[in-house]
Design an enzyme around this catalytic site. Structure first.
Site, PDB file in Angstrom:
ATOM      1  N   ARG A  94      11.032  -3.626  11.957  1.00  0.00           N
ATOM      2  CA  ARG A  94      10.021  -3.174  12.908  1.00  0.00           C
ATOM      3  C   ARG A  94       9.577  -4.318  13.811  1.00  0.00           C
ATOM      4  NH1 ARG A  94       5.595  -0.270   9.200  1.00  0.00           N
ATOM      5  NH2 ARG A  94       4.254  -1.502  10.547  1.00  0.00           N
ATOM      6  N   LYS A  98       0.828  -1.215   0.000  1.00  0.00           N
ATOM      7  CA  LYS A  98       0.000   0.000   0.000  1.00  0.00           C
ATOM      8  C   LYS A  98       0.857   1.258   0.000  1.00  0.00           C
ATOM      9  CE  LYS A  98      -2.223  -0.692   3.908  1.00  0.00           C
ATOM     10  NZ  LYS A  98      -1.721  -2.006   4.354  1.00  0.00           N
ATOM     11  N   ARG A 137      -1.416  -9.538  12.840  1.00  0.00           N
ATOM     12  CA  ARG A 137      -1.895  -8.355  12.082  1.00  0.00           C
ATOM     13  C   ARG A 137      -2.769  -8.793  10.903  1.00  0.00           C
ATOM     14  NH1 ARG A 137       3.470  -5.584  10.565  1.00  0.00           N
ATOM     15  NH2 ARG A 137       2.230  -3.960   9.590  1.00  0.00           N
ATOM     16  N   ARG A 151      -9.556   1.667   8.952  1.00  0.00           N
ATOM     17  CA  ARG A 151      -9.281   0.251   9.209  1.00  0.00           C
ATOM     18  C   ARG A 151     -10.394  -0.406  10.006  1.00  0.00           C
ATOM     19  NH1 ARG A 151      -3.039   0.697   8.981  1.00  0.00           N
ATOM     20  NH2 ARG A 151      -2.284  -1.361   9.432  1.00  0.00           N
ATOM     21  N   ARG A 172      11.679  -6.962   5.120  1.00  0.00           N
ATOM     22  CA  ARG A 172      11.510  -5.506   5.030  1.00  0.00           C
ATOM     23  C   ARG A 172      12.392  -4.841   6.088  1.00  0.00           C
ATOM     24  NH1 ARG A 172       5.718  -2.431   5.157  1.00  0.00           N
ATOM     25  NH2 ARG A 172       5.551  -2.966   7.362  1.00  0.00           N
TER      26      ARG A 172
END
Ligand code: AMP
Length: 216
Positions: free
Chosen positions: A163, A16, A174, A91, A130
């Site tokens: 992260r 996104k 998540r 969300r 990532r």
């Protein structure tokens, strides 16, 4: 002139943010990324940053009251008049209702909901590789977009991090939160004829052309 007012939807790690930034460059409109704004607040230890941290670390959604407040403030800034891309908001049903209220007050409507589609398997693989810059929020991927110097941000020189919420157990949680709380919003926007799908597997170097074709 046609103004783009876009919501990005899709599971965490689907791409996104990457798409939002390309669209921002293409059309000269701001990206409003609630995740970055919240991480900034956590770093600065503001009142709502302190409250948000525990939710974020375990992969839960931060309470609607906090997020709706942040977005409402941001939507009041003058640069939003030329259009915007909401990345990571809304969300929940409550947030979508709040957004409807904000837009109604402003006398404007969304033009697109861009839905990024990607399987859980690819997402888990992708997020483990990532790396994020905790200072300027630039995103890297160890294989498809590595930093020039190992573990260092190309843009600002800060040390890159994995992260806390990109660890596999948190990513799985998540994804569950996305399926239970966020995914249903697509139906709401489909009824309004706003949803446009984009394949999360499209490689980075083809994204610009793809998005231009998609959005016109
Ligand atoms: P993201 O970078 O968009 O994946 O967001 C990281 C984390 O920030 C999420 O897992 C949530 O804890 C929090 N967050 C970001 N956007 C929202 C939102 N719209 N509502 C609630 N929590 C959010």
């Amino acid at each position: 002139m046609f103004l783009m007012r876009i919501v990005m939807m899709g599971p965490p790690g689907s791409g996104k943010g990457t798409r939002a930034h390309i669209i921002s460059e293409l059309y000269g409109i701001p990206v409003i990324t609630t995740g970055d704004m919240l991480r900034g607040a956590v770093r600065e230890k503001t009142e709502y940053g302190i409250e948000a941290k525990a939710y974020m670390d375990r992969g839960d959604l931060v309470p609607d009251s906090i997020v709706n407040g942040i977005v409402m403030d941001r939507m009041g800034k003058p640069d939003v008049e030329k259009g915007f891309i909401l990345d990571g908001y809304p969300r929940s049903v409550n947030q979508a209702d709040a957004l409807d209220g904000i837009l109604k007050k402003m006398g404007i409507e969304l033009t697109h909901v861009l839905s990024v589609v990607l399987s859980d398997k690819v997402i888990i693989e992708r997020l483990s590789k990532r790396r994020s810059c905790p200072v300027c929020n630039e995103i890297y991927h160890l294989i498809s977009k590595p930093p020039k110097k190992e573990e260092v941000c190309d843009k600002c020189g800060a040390r890159l991090i994995l992260r806390k919420d990109d660890k596999e157990t948190v990513v799985r949680y998540r994804l569950l939160v996305y399926k239970e709380t966020t995914h249903q919003l697509l139906e709401r926007y489909e009824k309004l004829g706003l949803v446009v799908e984009t394949d999360g597997k499209i490689p980075l170097d083809g994204l610009r052309v793809h998005l231009k074709e998609l959005l016109g």
